[in-house]
Design an enzyme around this catalytic site. Sequence first.
Site, PDB file in Angstrom:
ATOM      1  N   HIS A 189     -10.624   0.538  -2.585  1.00 55.65           N
ATOM      2  CA  HIS A 189     -11.985   0.552  -2.056  1.00 55.65           C
ATOM      3  C   HIS A 189     -12.994   1.099  -3.069  1.00 55.65           C
ATOM      4  CE1 HIS A 189     -10.476  -0.404   1.871  1.00 55.65           C
ATOM      5  NE2 HIS A 189      -9.876   0.748   2.065  1.00 55.65           N
ATOM      6  N   ASP A 207      -4.569  -0.767  -1.544  1.00 53.65           N
ATOM      7  CA  ASP A 207      -5.878  -0.637  -0.935  1.00 53.65           C
ATOM      8  C   ASP A 207      -6.776  -0.118  -2.057  1.00 53.65           C
ATOM      9  OD1 ASP A 207      -7.058  -1.086   1.573  1.00 53.65           O
ATOM     10  OD2 ASP A 207      -7.023   1.047   2.094  1.00 53.65           O
ATOM     11  N   LYS A 214      -6.720  -5.124  -2.455  1.00 50.34           N
ATOM     12  CA  LYS A 214      -7.383  -5.499  -1.210  1.00 50.34           C
ATOM     13  C   LYS A 214      -8.400  -4.433  -0.826  1.00 50.34           C
ATOM     14  CE  LYS A 214      -4.852  -4.239   2.572  1.00 50.34           C
ATOM     15  NZ  LYS A 214      -4.812  -2.763   2.707  1.00 50.34           N
ATOM     16  N   CYS A 232      -2.024  -2.459   8.026  1.00 47.60           N
ATOM     17  CA  CYS A 232      -1.851  -3.472   6.971  1.00 47.60           C
ATOM     18  C   CYS A 232      -0.595  -4.317   7.175  1.00 47.60           C
ATOM     19  CB  CYS A 232      -1.800  -2.771   5.616  1.00 47.60           C
ATOM     20  SG  CYS A 232      -1.592  -3.886   4.245  1.00 47.60           S
ATOM     21  N   HIS A 259     -10.568   6.983   1.510  1.00 50.18           N
ATOM     22  CA  HIS A 259      -9.191   6.880   0.994  1.00 50.18           C
ATOM     23  C   HIS A 259      -9.113   5.756  -0.032  1.00 50.18           C
ATOM     24  CE1 HIS A 259      -9.484   3.845   4.134  1.00 50.18           C
ATOM     25  NE2 HIS A 259      -8.564   3.169   3.474  1.00 50.18           N
ATOM     26  N   ASP A 306       0.785  -1.243   0.000  1.00 47.54           N
ATOM     27  CA  ASP A 306       0.000   0.000   0.000  1.00 47.54           C
ATOM     28  C   ASP A 306       0.816   1.292   0.000  1.00 47.54           C
ATOM     29  OD1 ASP A 306      -1.851  -2.002   0.303  1.00 47.54           O
ATOM     30  OD2 ASP A 306      -2.828  -1.186   2.070  1.00 47.54           O
TER      31      ASP A 306
HETATM   32  C1  VGL Z   1      -4.819   0.721   5.769  1.00 50.90           C
HETATM   33  C2  VGL Z   1      -6.122   2.064   7.079  1.00 50.90           C
HETATM   34  C3  VGL Z   1      -7.181   1.896   6.236  1.00 50.90           C
HETATM   35  C4  VGL Z   1      -3.500   0.095   5.519  1.00 50.90           C
HETATM   36  C5  VGL Z   1      -5.872   0.540   4.899  1.00 50.90           C
HETATM   37  O1  VGL Z   1      -3.306  -0.435   4.411  1.00 50.90           O
HETATM   38  O2  VGL Z   1      -2.642   0.113   6.412  1.00 50.90           O
HETATM   39  N1  VGL Z   1      -4.957   1.480   6.850  1.00 50.90           N
HETATM   40  N2  VGL Z   1      -7.035   1.135   5.148  1.00 50.90           N
HETATM   41 ZN    ZN Z   2      -8.359   1.161   3.548  1.00 59.32          ZN
END
Ligand code: VGL
Ligand code: ZN
Length: 190
Positions: A62, A60, A104, A143, A79, A18
């Site tokens: 979404h 990430d 993910k 993560c 995000h 990420d």
């Molecule tokens: C993550 C917060 C929200 C991460 C992903 O990849 O660490 N943290 N979504």
């Molecule tokens: Zn996230």
Amino acid sequence: MPSEAMRLKAGDALIVLDVQRDFCAGGALEVVDADKIVPVVNGLIEEAVVAGVPVFASRDWHPPGHASFRESGGPWPAHCVQGSAGAEFHSDLRLPERAIIIAKGAAPERDQLSAFNATGLADRLRDLNVRRLLIVGLALDVCVRDSALDAIAEGFETHVRLSGSRPITAEGGRDAVEKMCKAGVIIEER
Ligand code: VGL
Ligand code: ZN
């Protein structure tokens, strides 16, 4: 106890988690000093390419209005929305063409913090005869922690290099290191 930095060799994989604009400077869920890991990660990518070691990069990813967003009752600001600028990898990250990208967090109704959660990553690693992982990326207390714990549960020797990661909160970072240590993750301090 601090551990020596491993050298990548056959049977290893580099896992970059990420390293996306929304987690870096000016992003929607900015992690302090996240940009500082980019040269470290790029160095490891070079090392992996030279050693013929596979590079996996998660993002990430979404859908709009994801369950983890505040607007939907979740803990985080919106995000890494699929296809948005914030979901792009950091512009200085030099992923090789053959990097294997893992998405993910695409399921709308639940969060998927670990890169091993319903992504097929463990099987893909086993298909490549990988036994040992070097994990870097964002965020250390979310993560990276959850992915490293899953990697141990999947039977991989798992290293996390702290110079290639940063936490969302300092306290969360310390707690994550303690939990990972207890689970058998090898923490590389530098
Ligand atoms: C993550 C917060 C929200 C991460 C992903 O990849 O660490 N943290 N979504
Ligand atoms: Zn996230």
